[in-house]
Enzyme design. Structure first.
Site, PDB file in Angstrom:
ATOM      1  N   ASP A  11       2.568  -2.962   7.556  1.00 25.99           N
ATOM      2  CA  ASP A  11       2.560  -1.513   7.821  1.00 25.99           C
ATOM      3  C   ASP A  11       1.201  -0.948   8.200  1.00 25.99           C
ATOM      4  OD1 ASP A  11       5.248  -1.405   7.211  1.00 25.99           O
ATOM      5  OD2 ASP A  11       4.953  -0.625   5.210  1.00 25.99           O
TER       6      ASP A  11
ATOM      7  N   ASP B 150      14.858  -2.697  -3.314  1.00 28.98           N
ATOM      8  CA  ASP B 150      14.075  -1.641  -2.676  1.00 28.98           C
ATOM      9  C   ASP B 150      13.982  -0.413  -3.575  1.00 28.98           C
ATOM     10  OD1 ASP B 150      13.841  -3.194  -0.353  1.00 28.98           O
ATOM     11  OD2 ASP B 150      15.692  -2.392   0.484  1.00 28.98           O
TER      12      ASP B 150
ATOM     13  N   ASP C 166       0.751   2.723   2.740  1.00 27.68           N
ATOM     14  CA  ASP C 166       2.020   3.456   2.750  1.00 27.68           C
ATOM     15  C   ASP C 166       1.824   4.955   2.891  1.00 27.68           C
ATOM     16  OD1 ASP C 166       4.785   3.655   2.743  1.00 27.68           O
ATOM     17  OD2 ASP C 166       4.896   3.877   0.576  1.00 27.68           O
TER      18      ASP C 166
END
Length: 379
Positions: free
Chosen positions: A208, A360, A170
């Site tokens: 990701d 989230d 991230d």
């Protein structure tokens, strides 16, 4: 500014614990289970077979909760604000494994009289979802993976596993964490692979890790891609029945040719390490948009004709919000039920990689099950 993929919440990955506050009444029926394990939790299960952040992509066991958010997207899809819900498949997904220790199942068992229970139980808890391994715990990773794969094999069903421990995860955002360096990551992957057994399993490799790699230097990106290519080879060598899919971001992020260029460097075009790509993890883009995008990525990627794609359909029934909101946006809906039979060429599966109802970070604590959010998605 580049819009990132989905957001992952990697909280409490070391101990698998997080205080879950309800979005309206902390400690009430709307509070999530205190243990945070990405889509499913393994910390309470035997270690031998018997069975957050905001990033662009996606986190689980001691099992950690699934990534919880999706990052903003640069180009809103024209279908995002559709009021009509995408039809749900009636396929019971009997070949996909449903782990018994998820946060939603914990909540359903603990709240038999909650008026939202039946809807959440039938539309969310009744479906299989991915199991996330988001903590760097070399001593226990093999046994925790084995617990899931052995349980799946005993039922003749296919587990979906998400390794999520790449260094610089991230890009230092809310889902930061992972292994301390790539040498440690390579060793962790070896131990992860040692728990796979010989049965069929789907591995969604490092959400990701490719689409969000721009934050790295050119050398750092090359090193990461080499480790990802190695990871795919190690997993497939350990379990030839394993299917490994690489990070393609989603249809609102990078152009297909650009994403494919990175994916090729990461080993996604080689049958020795890859079965294709995955997209839309923890995001909301409409299935039709993802199908078109994934096919374009695969075309640009090259490689064997057998390469396919899997799509996270857990929250994309109404498409992505027109304003690009990624944090528990209003008006979203469950997408197609998880299935290994899509009826679509080069689309191998629709999966629930992110467990619907895990926040989230706006409707509840990142990575925790939030009943009011789950109910809004399911009703």
């Amino acid at each position: 500014m580049v819009a990132a993929a989905s957001v992952v919440v990697a909280v409490g990955t070391a101990a698998g614990m997080l205080t879950a506050l309800g979005d309206e009444d902390a400690g009430g029926a709307d509070a999530g289970h205190p243990r945070v394990t990405r889509s499913v939790r393994l910390d309470a299960l035997p270690v031998s077979p018997s069975p957050s952040a905001v990033s662009s992509g996606s986190a689980s066991p001691s099992v950690s909760p699934s990534p919880t958010a999706s990052k903003p997207t640069s180009a809103p899809s024209p279908k995002r604000n559709s009021a009509k819900k995408e039809p749900r498949s009636t396929d019971a997904a009997t070949r996909l494994y449903r782990h018994p220790g998820s946060q939603v199942l914990d909540w359903v068992r603990a709240h038999p009289d909650d008026p939202r229970r039946d809807v959440i139980a039938s539309r969310i808890a009744g479906h299989p979802a991915a199991v996330w391994f988001a903590d760097h715990t070399p001593a226990t990773i093999t046994s925790r993976v084995r617990a899931v794969t052995a349980a799946g094999a005993a039922q003749g069903r296919v587990p979906v596993l998400v390794p999520y421990a790449i260094p610089d995860r991230d890009c230092g955002g809310h889902s930061e964490g992972g292994a301390p360096d790539l040498d440690a990551y390579d060793a962790w992957i070896d131990r992860f692979a040692a728990g796979l057994g010989s049965g069929e399993v789907i591995v969604v490799l490092e959400p990701d890790s490719v689409a969000q790699s721009e934050c790295l230097t050119a050398g750092g990106r090359a090193d990461r891609f080499a480790s990802l290519a190695r990871a795919g080879r190690v997993i497939k060598d350990a379990d030839p029945a394993a299917r490994v899919y690489y990070d393609a971001g989603h249809s609102g992020w990078h152009a297909p040719a650009r994403q494919a260029g990175w994916l090729k460097q990461a080993g996604a075009a080689s049958a020795d390490s890859s079965d294709g790509v995955f997209s839309n993890v923890s995001n909301f883009h409409a299935t039709a948009d993802e199908v078109a995008y994934d096919r374009a990525v695969l075309d640009a990627l090259g490689g064997p004709a057998s390469l396919g794609a899997v799509i996270d359909t857990s929250r994309n029934g109404n498409g992505a919000p027109a304003d690009g909101e990624w944090c528990d946006p209003d008006g979203r809906s469950l997408g197609r039920a998880p299935t290994l039979t899509t009826g679509m060429g080069r689309i191998d599966a629709y999966l629930w990689v992110k467990l619907p109802g895990e926040s989230d970070g706006c409707r509840g604590e990142p990575g925790t099950f939030t009943p009011s959010y789950a109910y809004d998605l399911a009703r």
